[in-house]
Design a protein around this motif. Structure first.
Motif, PDB file in Angstrom:
ATOM      1  N   VAL A 178     -44.148 -66.664   4.691  1.00 27.15           N
ATOM      2  CA  VAL A 178     -43.529 -66.298   6.188  1.00 27.15           C
ATOM      3  C   VAL A 178     -41.695 -66.249   5.900  1.00 27.15           C
ATOM      4  O   VAL A 178     -41.310 -66.962   5.153  1.00 27.15           O
ATOM      5  CB  VAL A 178     -43.685 -67.497   7.347  1.00 27.15           C
ATOM      6  N   ASN A 210     -45.293 -59.849  11.997  1.00 29.02           N
ATOM      7  CA  ASN A 210     -45.034 -60.386  10.577  1.00 29.02           C
ATOM      8  C   ASN A 210     -43.898 -61.406  10.583  1.00 29.02           C
ATOM      9  O   ASN A 210     -43.462 -62.014   9.746  1.00 29.02           O
ATOM     10  CB  ASN A 210     -44.857 -59.320   9.585  1.00 29.02           C
ATOM     11  N   ASN A 211     -43.238 -61.053  11.747  1.00 28.51           N
ATOM     12  CA  ASN A 211     -41.770 -61.929  11.633  1.00 28.51           C
ATOM     13  C   ASN A 211     -41.947 -63.178  12.433  1.00 28.51           C
ATOM     14  O   ASN A 211     -41.975 -63.551  13.524  1.00 28.51           O
ATOM     15  CB  ASN A 211     -40.593 -61.392  12.539  1.00 28.51           C
ATOM     16  N   TYR A 271     -33.797 -62.289   7.863  1.00 28.57           N
ATOM     17  CA  TYR A 271     -34.640 -62.851   8.866  1.00 28.57           C
ATOM     18  C   TYR A 271     -33.980 -63.982   9.627  1.00 28.57           C
ATOM     19  O   TYR A 271     -34.838 -64.985  10.242  1.00 28.57           O
ATOM     20  CB  TYR A 271     -36.090 -63.277   8.121  1.00 28.57           C
ATOM     21  N   ARG A 298     -50.709 -61.576  11.800  1.00 25.00           N
ATOM     22  CA  ARG A 298     -50.429 -60.271  10.791  1.00 25.00           C
ATOM     23  C   ARG A 298     -51.239 -59.030  11.234  1.00 25.00           C
ATOM     24  O   ARG A 298     -50.673 -58.089  11.115  1.00 25.00           O
ATOM     25  CB  ARG A 298     -50.182 -60.695   9.529  1.00 25.00           C
ATOM     26  N   GLY A 301     -49.641 -56.934  13.453  1.00 25.82           N
ATOM     27  CA  GLY A 301     -48.294 -56.665  13.034  1.00 25.82           C
ATOM     28  C   GLY A 301     -47.315 -57.516  13.367  1.00 25.82           C
ATOM     29  O   GLY A 301     -46.131 -57.044  13.327  1.00 25.82           O
TER      30      GLY A 301
END
Ligand SMILES: C[S@@+](CC[C@H](N)C(=O)[O-])C[C@H]1O[C@@H](n2cnc3c(N)ncnc32)[C@H](O)[C@@H]1O
Ligand code: SF4
Length: 359
Positions: free
Chosen positions: A179, A149-150, A237, A144, A147
């Motif tokens: 998550v 984050n997915n 997502y 994280r 960056g």
């Protein structure tokens, strides 16, 4: 020429081998990796002709490669990743560090799938996993920071000695990571693994069904959508790459053991290192699918998700009338038609439901 939007690359190496896993892999060995990279380079040059919308680097454990090897691997496909919407790599907690994360970012990887399996230390030991939950938390924070984050995590259930309480604790721990995607698989005992050889059994069907039900209701109550048989996500997502498989799109798989589907042609590369080094076109499966195969497989894959099968597209693609031809399968209380899509409303029963779609 047929366009292919999805690319999969199999990395057949792991740092150590887990007691349950029968995916095509060898213990990491730098000489073998170097031979493999040069053969994969040739396969890529020969077979990659498109710019892909999704790329998935799976394994094995791609991050067990050294920094130099990982960078080299990702450099080989830089030319094909310009249009990529989703670029995923599988990692496991003990083989990812800051230098490797920097390499992932350099090549614009934007999605991580991390194998966690359980947070119970004695189960992790039994599975020959070399991490604990503290390490998982640390590595997720590291990702994280850069960056990434997915993040998706893999969990397993119906493990030997796993009680409902142990499962509940693992799920609770997982939720604390916040998550956006979770994949949950029930253990399959594979003959060729330590579990198989030791004669371990999965839990009773009844306990397994209770666990499945609990997982569903718990994750749903925490804001996750079960969008596929084994996959849960926060809104928006979904795995775009896997949606490609479930949509029955064409895909290209490279390296040992990878499968490809290009229109009615499906093949799987060899599982043998010797054969692969000799000829990257060596195959373990090579099938021309009939129209009936294509139709059934398309239904089977599309019903796995809550989005279902687009009836109009199906009819146009195969020049048929789905509702007439598959009336027997469709006449089932768990099959519904909503806004032009055929859907299964009980994913747990899908395998049984599909039997009536077989002509
Ligand atoms: C091919 S593995 C790669 C993941 C990565 N190497 C790791 O272990 O962190 C993908 C996932 O398949 C699942 N898996 C592997 N063997 C399995 C089995 N026998 N039964 C059920 N799930 C399995 C695990 O959850 C694993 O994380
Ligand atoms: S689960 Fe992952 S790390 Fe374990 S053997 Fe399978 S591919 Fe390798």
């Amino acid at each position: 020429m047929t366009r292919i939007n999805h690319l999969y690359i199999h990395v057949p190496f792991c740092k150590t081998i887990c007691s349950y896993c029968d995916f095509c892999h060898r213990v990491y060995n730098t000489n073998l990796v170097s031979k493999w990279l040069s053969q994969l380079d040739k396969e890529i040059i020969d077979k990659c002709h498109d710019e892909y919308s999704t790329i998935y680097i799976g394994g094995g454990t791609p991050t067990c490669l050294s920094c130099y090897e990982l960078d080299k691997l990702l450099s080989l496909i830089d030319d094909y990743s310009r249009k990529v919407k989703e670029y995923t790599i599988e990692v496991n907690p003990e083989t990812i560090d800051e230098d490797k994360v920097k390499i992932l970012c350099k090549h614009h990887i934007n999605r991580i799938s991390m194998g966690v399996q359980s947070t119970d230390n004695s189960l992790l030991k039994l599975m020959n996993r070399n991490h604990d939950f503290e390490m998982v938390k640390e590595k997720i924070a590291l990702l994280r920071n850069y960056g990434l984050n997915n993040i998706s995590i893999d969990l397993m259930y119906s493990l030997p000695n796993q009680s409902m309480d142990i499962l509940k604790k693992s799920l609770n721990d997982m939720i604390s990571l916040d998550v956006p995607h979770i994949s949950i698989y029930s253990l399959t005992i594979e003959e060729n693994t330590v579990f198989g050889k030791k004669g371990y059994k999965s839990l009773d069907d009844e306990i397994e069904a209770d666990m499945y039900e609990y997982i569903n209701s718990y994750l749903t109550s925490k804001g996750y959508i079960q969008y596929e048989v084994s996959n849960y996500c926060k809104k928006g997502y979904e795995s775009k790459h896997n949606l490609g498989y479930w949509n029955y799109d064409n895909f290209l798989g490279l390296s040992l053991a990878a499968s490809s589907k290009i229109d009615n042609y499906r093949y799987t590369n060899t599982f043998s290192f010797d054969e692969y080094f000799n000829d990257y076109n060596a195959k373990s499966e090579d099938i021309l699918l009939t129209v009936d195969d294509l139709k059934f497989e398309n239904i089977m894959m599309s019903l796995r998700t809550i989005y279902g099968l687009n009836i109009k597209e199906f009819n146009e693609k195969y020049n048929c009338d789905l509702l007439v031809e598959y009336k027997k399968g469709i006449d089932n209380p768990n099959i519904v038609i909503e806004n032009g899509y055929l859907k299964c409303t009980n994913l747990e029963l899908l395998n049984n439901i599909l039997l009536d779609f077989m002509n």
